[in-house]
Design a protein around this motif. Structure first.
Motif, PDB file in Angstrom:
ATOM      1  N   ARG A  53       0.945  -0.923  -0.159  1.00  0.00           N
ATOM      2  CA  ARG A  53       0.501   0.050   0.074  1.00  0.00           C
ATOM      3  C   ARG A  53       0.884   1.268   0.081  1.00  0.00           C
ATOM      4  N   LYS A  54       1.761   1.271   0.600  1.00  0.00           N
ATOM      5  CA  LYS A  54       2.449   2.579   0.458  1.00  0.00           C
ATOM      6  C   LYS A  54       3.909   2.611  -0.635  1.00  0.00           C
ATOM      7  N   HIS A  55       3.503   2.051  -1.647  1.00  0.00           N
ATOM      8  CA  HIS A  55       3.918   2.310  -2.444  1.00  0.00           C
ATOM      9  C   HIS A  55       2.727   2.416  -4.094  1.00  0.00           C
ATOM     10  N   THR A  56       1.378   2.090  -3.466  1.00  0.00           N
ATOM     11  CA  THR A  56       0.665   3.409  -4.233  1.00  0.00           C
ATOM     12  C   THR A  56       0.949   4.314  -3.564  1.00  0.00           C
ATOM     13  N   ARG A  57       0.802   4.883  -2.823  1.00  0.00           N
ATOM     14  CA  ARG A  57       0.078   6.085  -1.951  1.00  0.00           C
ATOM     15  C   ARG A  57       1.349   6.955  -2.796  1.00  0.00           C
ATOM     16  N   VAL A  58       2.387   6.541  -3.186  1.00  0.00           N
ATOM     17  CA  VAL A  58       3.695   7.402  -3.886  1.00  0.00           C
ATOM     18  C   VAL A  58       2.616   8.140  -5.299  1.00  0.00           C
TER      19      VAL A  58
END
Length: 270
Positions: free
Chosen positions: A57-62
């Motif tokens: 999810r943290k990658h999607t947040r980028v």
């Protein structure tokens, strides 16, 4: 501390890998406004995702943050293909609204021309002997794992961060020679395209220098260096290092600036 730039360039974020600093990227992008955001290759690490990487999810947040910059700040985004996100070859070139996905580009600003490319196209190992490039990727991934263990120990001892890979690059003669040749060859390419400078990434070594009359700029990476290139509205370039930022001061600067902005114009800053 300046927070409003004409152009910001990031490269080598390597989303999908354990070493990627996705949370730091998002925090960094929340602090700055820019007219142009150039993502100069290896933003998504397709090589690792095919093997042992995982998308979180943290990658999607980028990308959520980048889309918010496009929507709220009217930022123009250029995503340039790198060797680790070579899957983009299937759709190049592509333009959707204020997002452009390209192989490379010429950037003109304040009467100067810059050739912007990730840098891997000039790497004979990557382009001609792909299997060796994959082996190098495995070795670098292992080095990053060792680096993590070393810094866990250093943090417990109250010692500052130490980049093992940067140390190895500076001590291994072949690595030093490779980097020197890489920089010089890129500058030759820029000169052949009638450009005043070259802007790249790829080798994870942030740099601003002049080589034979050509400005050489490397934005570094977001695995270890955590650096970005930024151009102010007068055409001056600088390197910004995440680990050197005072976020409390940045936030205070935003508050001061917002007081001077009329209410009907303030929306565009969010």
């Amino acid at each position: 501390m300046e927070t409003d730039f004409k152009t910001i360039i990031l490269s080598d974020i390597h989303l999908g890998t354990k070493g990627s600093k996705a949370k730091e990227v998002v925090r960094f992008l929340k602090q700055y406004h820019c007219e142009n955001l150039i993502l100069n290759g290896d933003i998504i690490d397709g090589w690792q995702l095919k093997k042992s990487g995982s998308w979180k999810r943290k990658h999607t947040r980028v990308f959520n943050r980048i889309l918010k910059m496009v929507d709220s700040n009217r930022t123009r985004v250029f995503y340039l293909r790198g060797n680790h996100d070579d899957f983009l070859d299937q759709i190049l070139p592509l333009e959707i609204g204020r997002l452009s996905i390209l192989k490379d580009m010429i950037y003109e600003s304040h009467g100067r021309r810059y050739f912007i490319t990730h840098g891997d196209v000039f790497d004979n190992i990557t382009t001609n002997l792909r299997w060796i490039a994959y082996l190098g990727d495995i070795g670098y991934t292992f080095l990053l794992w060792v680096n993590t263990q070393v810094n866990l120990y250093r943090r417990k001892k109250g010692l500052p961060y130490f980049s093992l890979s940067q140390y190895v690059k500076s001590k291994v003669k072949s690595a030093v020679t490779y980097i020197d040749d890489f920089e010089k060859e890129l500058c030759k390419i820029a000169k052949s395209k009638n450009c005043d400078g070259i802007i790249c990434g790829h080798i994870h070594k942030a740099e601003i220098r002049n080589i034979d009359g050509i400005d050489y700029y490397n934005s570094g990476d977001w695995v270890e260096t955590l650096s970005a290139l930024a151009e102010d509205h007068e055409g001056n370039w600088q390197l910004i290092y995440y680990n050197e930022l005072d976020f409390s001061q940045l936030n205070n600067n935003k508050v001061v600036k917002m007081k001077d902005i009329p209410v009907n114009q303030a929306k565009k800053f969010y």
